[in-house]
Design a protein around this motif. Sequence first.
Motif, mmCIF file in Angstrom:
data_model
loop_
_atom_site.group_PDB
_atom_site.id
_atom_site.type_symbol
_atom_site.label_atom_id
_atom_site.label_comp_id
_atom_site.label_asym_id
_atom_site.label_seq_id
_atom_site.Cartn_x
_atom_site.Cartn_y
_atom_site.Cartn_z
ATOM 1 N N ARG A 168 0.697 -1.183 0.065
ATOM 2 C CA ARG A 168 -0.071 -0.066 -0.047
ATOM 3 C C ARG A 168 0.801 1.340 -0.055
ATOM 4 O O ARG A 168 0.682 2.290 -0.834
ATOM 5 N N TYR A 188 -10.934 -0.013 1.206
ATOM 6 C CA TYR A 188 -10.773 -1.380 1.703
ATOM 7 C C TYR A 188 -10.616 -2.507 0.800
ATOM 8 O O TYR A 188 -9.729 -3.257 0.838
ATOM 9 N N LEU A 191 -7.599 -2.997 -0.939
ATOM 10 C CA LEU A 191 -6.337 -3.590 -0.295
ATOM 11 C C LEU A 191 -6.372 -4.965 -0.421
ATOM 12 O O LEU A 191 -5.369 -5.820 -0.424
ATOM 13 N N ARG A 192 -7.588 -5.704 -0.493
ATOM 14 C CA ARG A 192 -7.627 -7.188 -0.307
ATOM 15 C C ARG A 192 -6.996 -7.931 -1.276
ATOM 16 O O ARG A 192 -6.242 -8.841 -1.131
ATOM 17 N N THR A 193 -6.871 -7.187 -2.635
ATOM 18 C CA THR A 193 -6.286 -8.233 -3.822
ATOM 19 C C THR A 193 -4.937 -7.498 -4.180
ATOM 20 O O THR A 193 -4.504 -7.713 -5.224
ATOM 21 N N LEU A 194 -4.613 -6.206 -3.513
ATOM 22 C CA LEU A 194 -3.721 -5.339 -3.921
ATOM 23 C C LEU A 194 -2.133 -6.426 -4.250
ATOM 24 O O LEU A 194 -1.667 -5.999 -5.271
ATOM 25 N N PRO A 195 -1.801 -7.058 -3.438
ATOM 26 C CA PRO A 195 -0.576 -7.772 -3.533
ATOM 27 C C PRO A 195 -0.453 -8.536 -4.746
ATOM 28 O O PRO A 195 0.847 -8.553 -5.475
ATOM 29 N N ARG A 196 -1.488 -9.233 -5.245
ATOM 30 C CA ARG A 196 -1.343 -9.935 -6.372
ATOM 31 C C ARG A 196 -1.482 -9.285 -7.551
ATOM 32 O O ARG A 196 -0.779 -9.401 -8.694
ATOM 33 N N ARG A 351 -20.993 -0.845 -2.787
ATOM 34 C CA ARG A 351 -21.212 -2.171 -2.249
ATOM 35 C C ARG A 351 -22.113 -1.774 -1.115
ATOM 36 O O ARG A 351 -22.801 -2.677 -0.738
ATOM 37 N N ASP A 352 -22.162 -0.757 -0.625
ATOM 38 C CA ASP A 352 -23.004 -0.247 0.522
ATOM 39 C C ASP A 352 -24.660 -0.437 -0.053
ATOM 40 O O ASP A 352 -25.576 -0.627 0.530
ATOM 41 N N GLU B 282 -10.775 -16.390 2.249
ATOM 42 C CA GLU B 282 -12.331 -15.987 2.550
ATOM 43 C C GLU B 282 -12.607 -16.880 3.755
ATOM 44 O O GLU B 282 -13.282 -16.384 4.756
ATOM 45 N N GLN B 285 -10.910 -15.629 7.033
ATOM 46 C CA GLN B 285 -11.538 -14.440 7.356
ATOM 47 C C GLN B 285 -12.862 -14.692 7.895
ATOM 48 O O GLN B 285 -13.357 -14.046 8.860
ATOM 49 N N LEU B 326 -8.182 -9.182 8.092
ATOM 50 C CA LEU B 326 -8.622 -8.290 7.220
ATOM 51 C C LEU B 326 -8.837 -8.689 5.879
ATOM 52 O O LEU B 326 -9.220 -8.236 5.092
ATOM 53 N N GLY B 327 -8.659 -9.780 5.545
ATOM 54 C CA GLY B 327 -8.891 -10.660 4.268
ATOM 55 C C GLY B 327 -7.953 -10.241 3.175
ATOM 56 O O GLY B 327 -8.213 -10.279 2.083
ATOM 57 N N LEU B 328 -6.601 -9.637 3.584
ATOM 58 C CA LEU B 328 -5.717 -9.351 2.594
ATOM 59 C C LEU B 328 -5.135 -10.353 2.135
ATOM 60 O O LEU B 328 -4.700 -11.553 2.797
ATOM 61 N N ASP B 329 -4.581 -10.194 0.895
ATOM 62 C CA ASP B 329 -3.823 -11.316 -0.034
ATOM 63 C C ASP B 329 -2.580 -11.971 0.861
ATOM 64 O O ASP B 329 -1.677 -10.878 1.198
ATOM 65 N N ALA B 345 -1.688 1.988 10.178
ATOM 66 C CA ALA B 345 -2.891 1.702 10.683
ATOM 67 C C ALA B 345 -3.871 2.064 9.715
ATOM 68 O O ALA B 345 -3.863 2.770 8.687
ATOM 69 N N LEU B 346 -4.843 1.171 9.958
ATOM 70 C CA LEU B 346 -6.162 1.050 8.952
ATOM 71 C C LEU B 346 -7.515 1.364 9.958
ATOM 72 O O LEU B 346 -7.489 0.911 10.924
ATOM 73 N N ARG B 351 -19.052 -2.988 9.004
ATOM 74 C CA ARG B 351 -19.801 -3.848 8.034
ATOM 75 C C ARG B 351 -18.985 -4.281 6.685
ATOM 76 O O ARG B 351 -19.226 -5.190 6.484
ATOM 77 N N ASP B 352 -17.728 -3.651 6.393
ATOM 78 C CA ASP B 352 -16.975 -4.071 5.410
ATOM 79 C C ASP B 352 -16.267 -5.315 5.784
ATOM 80 O O ASP B 352 -15.786 -6.256 5.039
ATOM 81 N N LEU B 353 -15.570 -5.284 7.137
ATOM 82 C CA LEU B 353 -15.300 -6.564 7.674
ATOM 83 C C LEU B 353 -16.298 -7.759 8.140
ATOM 84 O O LEU B 353 -15.807 -8.876 8.505
#
Lengths: 662, 662
Positions: A168, A188, A191-196, A351-352, B282, B285, B326-329, B345-346, B351-353
């Motif tokens: 990040r 958010y 971030l979840r898929t950022l590494p790949r 998404r909301d 998933e 998480q 956090l479901g990060l790769d 820090a995040l 609701r997103d988590l």
Amino acid sequence: MEQSALSTASFLLKGEWKMAEAYTIVFQPSGRRGEVPAGKTVLAAAQELGVGIEASCGGKGVCGKCRIIVEEGRFEKLGLVSGASHVSERGETEEKFFTEDELSRGYRLACLTQITGDLVVTVPEESRSVKQVILEKGKKRTFTINPAVKQYTIKLPAPTLEDARDDRRRLLDVLEEKEGLSGLTVDYPVLRTLPRTLRENDWLVTVSVWQGKEVIRVESGEAPHSLGIAIDIGTTTLAAFLCDLVTGELLSKASRMNPEIGYGEDVLARISYAMANEDGGEKLQRAMQDAVSELAAQMTGEIGRTPSEVDEMVLVYNTAMHHFTLGLDSRYVGRSPFAPAASDALDIKARDLGILINPSANIHSLPIEAGFVGADNVAVLLAEEPYNSESVKLIIDIGTNGEIDLGNKERLLSTSCATGPALEGAQIAFGMRAAPGAIERIEINPETYEPRYKVIGKDEWFPDISFTGAQGICGSGIIDVVAELYRAGIISKAGRINTKLDTPRVRKDDKGKAEYVLAWAPETAVHKDIVITQGDIRAVQLAKGAIYVGAKYLMEKYGIDHVDEVILAGAFGSYINKKSAMALGMFPDCALEKVQAVGNAAGDGARIALLNVEKRKEAAKVAREVEFIETAVEPDFQTRFMEALAIPHAKDEFPHLKEGDA
Amino acid sequence: MEQSALSTASFLLKGEWKMAEAYTIVFQPSGRRGEVPAGKTVLAAAQELGVGIEASCGGKGVCGKCRIIVEEGRFEKLGLVSGASHVSERGETEEKFFTEDELSRGYRLACLTQITGDLVVTVPEESRSVKQVILEKGKKRTFTINPAVKQYTIKLPAPTLEDARDDRRRLLDVLEEKEGLSGLTVDYPVLRTLPRTLRENDWLVTVSVWQGKEVIRVESGEAPHSLGIAIDIGTTTLAAFLCDLVTGELLSKASRMNPEIGYGEDVLARISYAMANEDGGEKLQRAMQDAVSELAAQMTGEIGRTPSEVDEMVLVYNTAMHHFTLGLDSRYVGRSPFAPAASDALDIKARDLGILINPSANIHSLPIEAGFVGADNVAVLLAEEPYNSESVKLIIDIGTNGEIDLGNKERLLSTSCATGPALEGAQIAFGMRAAPGAIERIEINPETYEPRYKVIGKDEWFPDISFTGAQGICGSGIIDVVAELYRAGIISKAGRINTKLDTPRVRKDDKGKAEYVLAWAPETAVHKDIVITQGDIRAVQLAKGAIYVGAKYLMEKYGIDHVDEVILAGAFGSYINKKSAMALGMFPDCALEKVQAVGNAAGDGARIALLNVEKRKEAAKVAREVEFIETAVEPDFQTRFMEALAIPHAKDEFPHLKEGDA
């Protein structure tokens, strides 16, 4: 067929099926509707009403092509009904054609589904024998392209043991160094898929940044341009526009019926539904989420892209549709003092809202004004910019809820009027949306009473071609036909059909009600005479009367007795014939060359707000400054409204309307 | 019972059940585990392993109380297994006790479920015969209360026809006028219900505002104080703290096993699982979301509140648990150059988590450092503040992944070490979490070899009471017992049990392996002898050796040969006996009065960050400035680690350790 006989029997036994009863069926997305006798199959009803459904096997339950979805539905007059109990039961023959998921979503075969109650049926794209064609042509407008989302293609240094910065931070550092974007956040889901994503194409990525503040998408490599969608959510119709967020190009359009129609024909009925049912508001919102998601999938699919590439969406709607779409508590917006839950522009994550595009995309909702004058009218104002004009403009946005604006750079007034859906082709005997098969233009010979008419999708007029394949009449056709019926002397100023005329075109139906035959069965694709009923004419009179009175009130408040320009807007799909509208007395007199039909101005305004973020500030300003006038509370409203029903209201008020014009 | 015999037969026929085979079963949330022969019921296994499950009918499948959930599980040594095929099939007798939803979530009756493979079983709260009691006592620390979320009780003017401002604007206007809060946004979920909430108590509302920026909750009337939760998410154990966000008071605590244990004992196994399975990340998480949501429900329920009143949460964890939660790769964080997806820090919406508290609440994740030294170590540093200290502190945070910090205000070093879960009571023959029934203190008479021990939940020691109800040994007991075994001469410096001693307490098991009997079956609640095995002793040696070597490396890098203070931290629940730890040689020599056991410092740090938003800036600073030392790559690491296994490492290195102390 044995199975369907069995399930019919089971309904008879349960006493749920009353012989000879008639039910209302509404087909989505076309909006076609009609009364059908109990026990008829949905396929037969569709064929009768001119709704094209594939059925290669001829309705024998063999080919499995006539797939439909039985929706939960509600008709105002009947109270809440559940679609599930309003059709015959599903047998094994049918089940094998569907997946578990489809079964749970209400999929049926139209040929094996008998109607046992009022019903809303969706014909999915794959089952439609006539594919929808969108005919809306926008007025040429100059767009400045300055979207909220901008894309940057950048190369990141790969991490090493010496430089093990997190992904990040690595991304944000390069965006700051190379693009001068500082203080960015990363949403958010990104971030979840950022590494790949960063590593997929050797640290070359394309980043979507919203408002210079937030990273909302990262794609590996050089990604295609971001997409944006603008949607005009009307009470009856949704009109959607897919744009390239870099070039501003309009890539695709789509429209469909408002899916909430199953919960009430008008906004007040839907507010009642939301109040009377604990999950009412959620159901309304869910229906809209699905419809908007489907529009996004359809439009992106047409150009070989995916909904996940849609980085921004702009929505415009009236106040009630605003509340339903955003899932806001709507109970207080329908009662005095009519305070909405929120008026200002909102940015809400896709998404909301449960809208299936890029989950980090923002859904920008334009501000609403007051009462039922909503973001759609703000969009009309953005498109037409009367606030930059010297001349006084009267802008009429025709929809189920009509909005009228009057003014110029000095002052701007607006009001709303309950037009009803007639001018959109709904609640008309043979009404339909502007789609192939819809009669859109009509002329009637005042001597023979014979019509000429043109159908969308055909270049030639009847009677130059003998089979027109007509299926119904769209909004512009309805305005044309009533104006022409009057010009030909077939209807009186009061709108009454003269049944004494010597023509087979004018006749009485079973119940003794007068009607005019616009197309004989052999010309049509529905194998029935297409008629204009006395009721249809009345609906058009009510609509045009409401608009006329609203416009007159605004002129009085403004202190003028004529307007410089008239702008006719509306999302009804095919261009309104301004002469016909004038002949009907839809608006106060104006030089015909100063009357302009501009198509879907609300949709255009939504696109402008999508493509130019600066225009959103203008929207906030105009929403704040426009004066809202409540006309229905005026003491002489009813009297004036009744007077305005006549066609034309008063000949001497229309010096610009010459006999030859109409 | 016929049904269960039938399903047993069906397994035999399918060849899936091999007689006399033994499987591993793990019970959540207690963490108790053991080997059980195939075909045994889960209830029988639970009784044998001392896991309390209600079974009023005595296991006859009648009372329906022994409800358990069969989880999908995975054991590293066996590769991926699915729980579903590792138990006997469910019959009709069982099904009637459960709802559809429960059936789909894997609910079973323990008495009717036979074990046919490795298994992770959750014992839900309602089925537990022994309720969990939390014993952790925090070190007294001075908290400054300055939370991210502040509450304001305000009265709004009701709307009128003259003042029909929308509800959102009306609220923001009063917050600006009365509280000086300008430029606030309103989080979307708050908007949805705002109209009703405002009117419920005559326009008197209590508003929760996050960071002076965003409205995250509106309650009608004068609402009780906002709640906040801090959670220390360890590899093996979760420790949660519920606080009043106004007073800072600790309202409730709870702990449970990390639910991801089913997907791998250690973080590397879980990273492998996430990489090998498409939905692996998933699942990890989801398991954590559920566990955290349950902790929130449990703690708020205990004080008669609801999870929706929790307005802020702070999470601390090591780097891998950070990514899983956090479901990060997580695939790249486990391989060189070990770059995490995100370090800073995040703040992520609940609701997103998928964490079931106030959906608008922010989940604040403290920053992580480097490698596996994560936010949990940052929290330890926040609690202990070595960066404000003159004297040089050695801080040892004992967990499955141990973290060691060394330094003072001049300079701060940190490293991590693979401790394994032995010191938390896991992977120990009779290991258990610090809960009632756990042996926590042990003394052994060097002449008789007879022990005295104390069980959590009982005030008196054995043998002062003859029945102790012991169920197993927790982390502090394990350290005690190994230290005492050595002091009593029962084990050698190398940790080997002397089987030649003349006492029935030392014996050999079926396979000829030596063990020490700590409690005879009649004293216990598990009706079995509770023993310390040679393997248990080895596990403790590996753990303490890893810690010792890590600490020595840091001292060398820092350039010192002794430390001023030693801080022993850890989330294992019961206070570690510092003398025993020193006697084992867990850390370099230090004056005993300068050694301090502080309990769960990471949890304390999380609470501090929850209650004082200023401390989050301190966290960002220390995370950036602490120097991470990778010790496992040092060329002499293996040699020094092997040397460090002895007890004590070298007597002459511990001048402060006198015979009487240990």
